[in-house]
Design a protein around this motif. Structure first.
Motif, PDB file in Angstrom:
ATOM      1  N   ILE A   1      45.154  43.487  34.233  1.00 47.37           N
ATOM      2  CA  ILE A   1      45.019  43.408  35.528  1.00 47.37           C
ATOM      3  C   ILE A   1      44.068  44.436  36.074  1.00 47.37           C
ATOM      4  O   ILE A   1      43.152  44.047  36.837  1.00 47.37           O
ATOM      5  CB  ILE A   1      46.497  43.417  36.509  1.00 47.37           C
ATOM      6  CG1 ILE A   1      47.340  42.603  35.824  1.00 47.37           C
ATOM      7  CG2 ILE A   1      46.124  43.356  37.952  1.00 47.37           C
ATOM      8  CD1 ILE A   1      48.932  43.123  36.503  1.00 47.37           C
ATOM      9  N   ALA A   2      44.012  45.593  35.522  1.00 51.23           N
ATOM     10  CA  ALA A   2      43.269  46.666  36.066  1.00 51.23           C
ATOM     11  C   ALA A   2      41.579  46.249  35.557  1.00 51.23           C
ATOM     12  O   ALA A   2      40.883  46.265  36.331  1.00 51.23           O
ATOM     13  CB  ALA A   2      43.520  47.971  35.165  1.00 51.23           C
ATOM     14  N   VAL A   3      41.410  45.593  34.194  1.00 49.06           N
ATOM     15  CA  VAL A   3      40.213  45.238  33.800  1.00 49.06           C
ATOM     16  C   VAL A   3      39.813  44.122  34.695  1.00 49.06           C
ATOM     17  O   VAL A   3      38.436  43.976  35.091  1.00 49.06           O
ATOM     18  CB  VAL A   3      40.262  44.798  32.394  1.00 49.06           C
ATOM     19  CG1 VAL A   3      39.025  44.175  32.055  1.00 49.06           C
ATOM     20  CG2 VAL A   3      40.551  46.049  31.581  1.00 49.06           C
ATOM     21  N   ASN A   4      40.437  43.214  35.013  1.00 48.85           N
ATOM     22  CA  ASN A   4      40.085  42.124  35.910  1.00 48.85           C
ATOM     23  C   ASN A   4      39.693  42.593  37.358  1.00 48.85           C
ATOM     24  O   ASN A   4      38.579  41.909  38.062  1.00 48.85           O
ATOM     25  CB  ASN A   4      41.385  40.982  35.781  1.00 48.85           C
ATOM     26  CG  ASN A   4      41.403  40.026  34.577  1.00 48.85           C
ATOM     27  OD1 ASN A   4      40.286  39.791  33.829  1.00 48.85           O
ATOM     28  ND2 ASN A   4      42.670  39.782  34.127  1.00 48.85           N
ATOM     29  N   SER A   5      40.347  43.475  37.795  1.00 47.45           N
ATOM     30  CA  SER A   5      40.243  44.005  39.058  1.00 47.45           C
ATOM     31  C   SER A   5      38.887  44.688  39.263  1.00 47.45           C
ATOM     32  O   SER A   5      37.952  44.380  40.097  1.00 47.45           O
ATOM     33  CB  SER A   5      41.248  45.055  39.597  1.00 47.45           C
ATOM     34  OG  SER A   5      42.527  44.725  39.605  1.00 47.45           O
ATOM     35  N   ALA A   6      38.561  45.475  37.846  1.00 51.54           N
ATOM     36  CA  ALA A   6      37.175  45.917  37.991  1.00 51.54           C
ATOM     37  C   ALA A   6      36.161  44.920  37.840  1.00 51.54           C
ATOM     38  O   ALA A   6      34.901  45.145  38.234  1.00 51.54           O
ATOM     39  CB  ALA A   6      37.085  46.916  36.656  1.00 51.54           C
ATOM     40  N   MET A   7      36.245  43.839  37.195  1.00 54.03           N
ATOM     41  CA  MET A   7      35.440  42.666  36.943  1.00 54.03           C
ATOM     42  C   MET A   7      35.105  41.811  38.291  1.00 54.03           C
ATOM     43  O   MET A   7      34.033  41.695  38.649  1.00 54.03           O
ATOM     44  CB  MET A   7      35.934  41.769  36.045  1.00 54.03           C
ATOM     45  CG  MET A   7      35.708  42.156  34.507  1.00 54.03           C
ATOM     46  SD  MET A   7      35.722  40.708  33.694  1.00 54.03           S
ATOM     47  CE  MET A   7      34.419  39.718  33.962  1.00 54.03           C
ATOM     48  N   THR A   8      36.190  42.037  39.103  1.00 52.05           N
ATOM     49  CA  THR A   8      35.997  41.387  40.465  1.00 52.05           C
ATOM     50  C   THR A   8      35.420  42.057  41.607  1.00 52.05           C
ATOM     51  O   THR A   8      35.725  41.895  43.012  1.00 52.05           O
ATOM     52  CB  THR A   8      37.226  40.690  40.841  1.00 52.05           C
ATOM     53  OG1 THR A   8      38.511  41.686  40.750  1.00 52.05           O
ATOM     54  CG2 THR A   8      37.682  39.460  39.874  1.00 52.05           C
ATOM     55  N   GLY A   9      34.894  43.441  41.296  1.00 53.27           N
ATOM     56  CA  GLY A   9      34.027  44.090  42.371  1.00 53.27           C
ATOM     57  C   GLY A   9      34.919  45.137  42.844  1.00 53.27           C
ATOM     58  O   GLY A   9      34.586  45.805  43.968  1.00 53.27           O
ATOM     59  N   HIS A  10      36.110  45.613  42.013  1.00 56.15           N
ATOM     60  CA  HIS A  10      36.667  46.978  42.601  1.00 56.15           C
ATOM     61  C   HIS A  10      36.321  47.993  41.601  1.00 56.15           C
ATOM     62  O   HIS A  10      36.092  47.904  40.611  1.00 56.15           O
ATOM     63  CB  HIS A  10      38.322  46.578  42.533  1.00 56.15           C
ATOM     64  CG  HIS A  10      38.833  45.485  43.397  1.00 56.15           C
ATOM     65  ND1 HIS A  10      39.086  44.322  42.954  1.00 56.15           N
ATOM     66  CD2 HIS A  10      39.143  45.512  44.601  1.00 56.15           C
ATOM     67  CE1 HIS A  10      39.192  43.496  43.745  1.00 56.15           C
ATOM     68  NE2 HIS A  10      39.583  44.208  44.846  1.00 56.15           N
TER      69      HIS A  10
END
Length: 566
Positions: free
Chosen positions: A393-402
């Protein structure tokens, strides 16, 4: 009332903005925040990491035309200090710290306070040598008025051992517990341990990462102290067979100190560990951590990136959380929304949405992080990545602009990347989201008041000669002749309570995800190959950083070897 003309916003603006120490827009934003909150402007400037406290103090001192008083580099003579009552020192903002042939040395918040200067000259019969000190330095120096709390504790223990009526016993017990907490805080302990044994209880302090035995209590009194702590933390006093966790707070010279308490049953009773979370720790800024200029620049560059991941890695007690909070302080601006998920929430940060993990209600790192993503955050802080689900989830959050900040348990920066792969994260995702990995340890800092240079001993020369890695680092810096290296040692003084050390500093390695490192991550190569590539790209290892700090006199060689060569 102390006049602080040099600290007025207009004067500070001339002092800091015109020469380019602080950008005009940053200064104006800090001034507006200070005015709104009714806070001292220098405190806001230092707290936002816009300038170091010592640098600000030096600039203001020069404007006053006096020298700057830095407590870390001076030794307060308590007998001389006590010639001015604590109440007067607090109200007038000063510390009388030494008397010598040149006169009475006085550090003042307002060196232009002529009335106080004349009073001191009349009282002492000596000319006053004026110094300027910051609010932070004054607060720390005033702690010297507290004196030896240990004597107070021992006196209360003796008193409680006598025949007392119940009300008097309760009053003395409350005073004893407060004194023990204050003693730990005064000695800058991170933890206070209360350990039960067959016929006694032992109070131990962890200071600068090292345990110290400080008090022995009769067993019955130890149980009374534990019961009082349970009451303060609102825990069940009749529960002795289950682990308990709670929080309490006490005041040390009007400063609130939060305490996290953990109690577990052991064979001889109940063992309590109290983690002290002081306001002073919350004021740590990125500049205070001990990052050397190239590494600090890399970290600030990563912070300025609007998306991606910043990971801080190291074992328990290596200062990871402090580093993450220091970065959050830089990022905490009114035009961004920051959300955190922590276990536990170490410090409350105004303007940041902080969520406490609660296993009983099913609020885990993973479920909390899913909820945070739906809260429209710009920046997310995850207290620790412990499992595959949280990592994903952390990696996907970083990928989506966070921008995502988190900690991870790993030996060094290079092994962090394969660790994420082992958690099931695809290599291309790791390579495309992680901006920087910070590996760190904490070492004890040599006391500036009693630090002295010296030549290495024969045993040290043999130890260095037998350590090829350390020898290679020294040779690269031009130190081929080991006998000519200058090392440092703390001799022991009043400032460091005879230990030779005061506080701790970090030793770091900052691994940037350069194109060469990213290609190796995608290829799933071992951490040794990643480390080699990072070093070719300019990374300084923790051992190299530690050796540089040894040569500069910041710490001792044995300290660096103790925490790195394990």
């Amino acid at each position: 009332m102390v006049s602080r003309s040099m600290l007025e916003p207009t004067k500070l603006r001339e002092l800091l903005v015109l020469p380019g120490h602080i950008a005009a827009e940053q200064f104006d934003a800090a001034a507006a925040e200070a005015a709104t909150a009714g806070t001292d402007l220098p405190t806001v400037l230092v707290g936002k990491d816009l300038i170091r406290d010592a640098d600000l103090g030096q600039l203001v001192a020069e404007a006053y035309g006096v020298k700057f008083f830095n407590l870390a580099q001076e030794q307060i003579d308590v007998e001389t200090m006590l010639t001015v009552p604590e109440a007067a020192a607090r109200s007038r903002g000063l510390i009388v710290w030494r008397s010598d042939k040149d006169g009475l040395r006085v550090a003042m918040r307002d060196p232009d306070d002529a009335e106080m200067r004349h009073w001191l000259e009349k009282k002492s019969g000596q000319p006053v040598q004026r110094y300027y000190l910051t609010a932070k330095q004054l607060a720390e120096a005033l702690n010297y008025y507290r004196g030896e709390i240990k004597k107070e504790v021992e006196s209360l223990i003796a008193h409680l051992s006598g025949n007392l009526i119940e009300s008097e016993k309760e009053k003395s017990l409350i005073a004893l517990v407060d004194a023990i907490l204050s003693y730990g805080h005064e000695n800058k302990a991170s933890d206070i341990h209360l350990e039960p044994y067959r016929d006694h209880a032992l109070v131990r302090l962890r200071i600068d990462g090292v345990m110290h035995d400080v008090l022995t209590l009769p067993r019955a009194l130890g149980e009374m102290v534990l019961a009082r702590l349970k009451i303060m933390a609102k825990l069940r006093t009749d529960e002795h067979r289950a682990a308990l966790d709670g929080k309490l707070q006490f005041k040390f010279q009007n400063e609130p100190v939060d305490v996290r308490i953990s109690i577990v049953p052991v064979t001889e009773g109940e063992n309590a560990v109290l983690r002290l979370l002081s306001e002073a720790s919350r004021r740590f800024t990125l500049s205070d951590l001990g990052l050397q200029s190239p590494d600090e620049g890399r970290v600030r560059q990563a912070i300025d990136n609007p998306h991606g991941m910043i990971l801080v890695t190291g074992p328990t007690g290596s200062g990871k959380t402090t580093t993450v909070y220091a970065m959050l302080k830089v990022l905490n601006q009114r035009d961004v929304h920051i959300s955190t998920i922590e276990d536990p929430v170490e410090y409350s940060v105004e303007g940041v949405s902080q969520i406490q993990v609660n296993a009983k209600t099913g609020l885990t790192f993973a479920s909390g992080l899913r909820s945070i993503v739906r809260q429209d955050p710009d920046i997310i802080m995850v207290g620790e990545i412990r499992d595959r689900e949280t990592a994903g989830i952390a990696v996907n959050s970083a990928m989506t602009g966070h921008l995502v900040l988190s900690t991870l348990h790993a030996n060094d920066a290079a092994t962090t990347l394969p660790r994420l792969l082992d958690m099931g994260i695809e290599p291309y995702l790791v390579a495309s989201t992680v901006n920087v990995v910070i590996g760190q340890r904490l070492v004890r800092a040599l006391c500036p008041s009693c630090r002295a240079s010296r030549a290495p001993t024969e045993d040290e020369i043999k130890a260095i000669d037998g350590d090829l890695e350390v020898k290679k680092i020294l040779a690269a810096q031009g130190h081929d002749d080991l006998a000519k290296i200058t090392l440092y040692r703390g001799g022991g003084c009043h400032v460091c309570h005879g230990s030779g050390y005061v506080g701790r500093i970090g030793i770091f390695e900052v691994l940037l995800l350069t194109e060469s490192v990213k290609s190796l991550v995608v290829a799933r190569v071992p951490s040794d190959s990643i480390l080699a590539a990072a070093r070719r790209d300019g990374m300084t290892t923790m051992l190299e950083d530690g050796v540089q700090k040894v040569l500069s006199g910041a710490t001792a060689l044995e300290e660096v070897l103790r925490v790195v060569k394990v």
